[in-house]
Design a protein around this motif. Structure first.
Motif, PDB file in Angstrom:
ATOM      1  N   LYS A 125      65.957 -54.339  38.537  1.00 48.78           N
ATOM      2  CA  LYS A 125      65.850 -53.148  37.710  1.00 48.78           C
ATOM      3  C   LYS A 125      64.468 -52.517  37.870  1.00 48.78           C
ATOM      4  O   LYS A 125      63.488 -53.219  38.080  1.00 48.78           O
ATOM      5  N   GLU A 126      64.389 -51.214  37.737  1.00 50.36           N
ATOM      6  CA  GLU A 126      63.119 -50.517  37.962  1.00 50.36           C
ATOM      7  C   GLU A 126      62.124 -50.710  36.824  1.00 50.36           C
ATOM      8  O   GLU A 126      61.008 -51.118  37.032  1.00 50.36           O
ATOM      9  N   VAL A 127      62.541 -50.393  35.589  1.00 46.50           N
ATOM     10  CA  VAL A 127      61.590 -50.419  34.474  1.00 46.50           C
ATOM     11  C   VAL A 127      62.058 -51.434  33.433  1.00 46.50           C
ATOM     12  O   VAL A 127      63.212 -51.431  33.034  1.00 46.50           O
ATOM     13  N   TYR A 128      61.130 -52.289  33.015  1.00 45.82           N
ATOM     14  CA  TYR A 128      61.440 -53.295  32.002  1.00 45.82           C
ATOM     15  C   TYR A 128      60.659 -52.993  30.737  1.00 45.82           C
ATOM     16  O   TYR A 128      59.502 -52.592  30.798  1.00 45.82           O
ATOM     17  N   SER A 129      61.293 -53.235  29.598  1.00 47.29           N
ATOM     18  CA  SER A 129      60.539 -53.152  28.343  1.00 47.29           C
ATOM     19  C   SER A 129      59.750 -54.455  28.244  1.00 47.29           C
ATOM     20  O   SER A 129      60.052 -55.419  28.955  1.00 47.29           O
ATOM     21  N   ILE A 130      58.775 -54.502  27.367  1.00 48.07           N
ATOM     22  CA  ILE A 130      57.983 -55.726  27.206  1.00 48.07           C
ATOM     23  C   ILE A 130      58.892 -56.885  26.805  1.00 48.07           C
ATOM     24  O   ILE A 130      58.758 -57.987  27.304  1.00 48.07           O
ATOM     25  N   LYS A 131      59.850 -56.614  25.926  1.00 47.44           N
ATOM     26  CA  LYS A 131      60.766 -57.659  25.446  1.00 47.44           C
ATOM     27  C   LYS A 131      61.598 -58.214  26.609  1.00 47.44           C
ATOM     28  O   LYS A 131      61.715 -59.431  26.770  1.00 47.44           O
ATOM     29  N   GLU A 132      62.156 -57.321  27.423  1.00 48.24           N
ATOM     30  CA  GLU A 132      62.976 -57.761  28.572  1.00 48.24           C
ATOM     31  C   GLU A 132      62.126 -58.548  29.570  1.00 48.24           C
ATOM     32  O   GLU A 132      62.540 -59.598  30.055  1.00 48.24           O
ATOM     33  N   ALA A 133      60.956 -58.014  29.846  1.00 48.77           N
ATOM     34  CA  ALA A 133      60.063 -58.681  30.799  1.00 48.77           C
ATOM     35  C   ALA A 133      59.667 -60.058  30.281  1.00 48.77           C
ATOM     36  O   ALA A 133      59.645 -61.028  31.044  1.00 48.77           O
ATOM     37  N   THR A 134      59.387 -60.155  29.004  1.00 45.59           N
ATOM     38  CA  THR A 134      59.006 -61.441  28.412  1.00 45.59           C
ATOM     39  C   THR A 134      60.146 -62.447  28.527  1.00 45.59           C
ATOM     40  O   THR A 134      59.928 -63.596  28.924  1.00 45.59           O
TER      41      THR A 134
END
Length: 158
Positions: free
Chosen positions: A2-11
């Motif tokens: 995926k191109e862009v992750y939210s902080i929550k998703e990335a964490t």
């Protein structure tokens, strides 16, 4: 990916990444960069991972040293160089080397050396010595150990 992750998703994603196997800070940071996060978000996630004990440089160094010695039969020099390459502190490198007992280290060295000596199909004794020494030095064993061992093995085979 995926191109862009939210902080929550990335964490969440990076928690799984760290839980799967021990990671050093550098691996985690480069993974976070590949998720296209900015440096402030990366710092925030790293602080969280350390606080939650997902990321522990000492634990990584110890597990790395044990694994590379027991599974890949690496010597101390190679282990130290690989840990330095991963930007691990000298304190943690020294801690990691204590994970390998002297008895285990010498036993691994001797069995690896004897096994390798038997597999070299070289009639010229100088070439055989060179192949043997190069192999063990590449594995990261100390040169004095390697040269003593080659003398022992040569005297045994005469």
């Amino acid at each position: 990916m995926k191109e862009v992750y939210s902080i929550k998703e990335a964490t969440n994603k990076i928690e799984h990444y760290c839980a799967y196997q021990e990671r050093c800070h550098e691996e985690v940071v480069s993974k976070l960069w590949s998720m296209k996060l900015d440096s402030q978000e990366i710092d925030e996630i790293i602080v969280y991972l350390i606080g939650s004990n997902f990321l522990n440089e000492s634990r990584f160094a110890c597990s790395f040293a044990r694994g590379k010695h027991r599974i890949k039969h690496w010597g101390n020099i190679r282990i130290v160089n690989e840990l330095k390459f991963r930007k691990i502190s000298t304190y943690n490198i020294n801690l990691a080397l204590k994970e390998i007992t002297t008895e285990e280290y010498t036993a691994t060295f001797h069995s690896l050396a004897e096994r390798h000596w038997e597999t070299i199909r070289e009639t010229n004794s100088l070439k055989k010595r060179k192949k043997f020494c190069d192999y063990l030095l590449r594995r990261g064993f100390e040169s004095n150990l390697v040269y003593e061992k080659v003398k022992d093995l040569e005297s045994d085979s005469i």
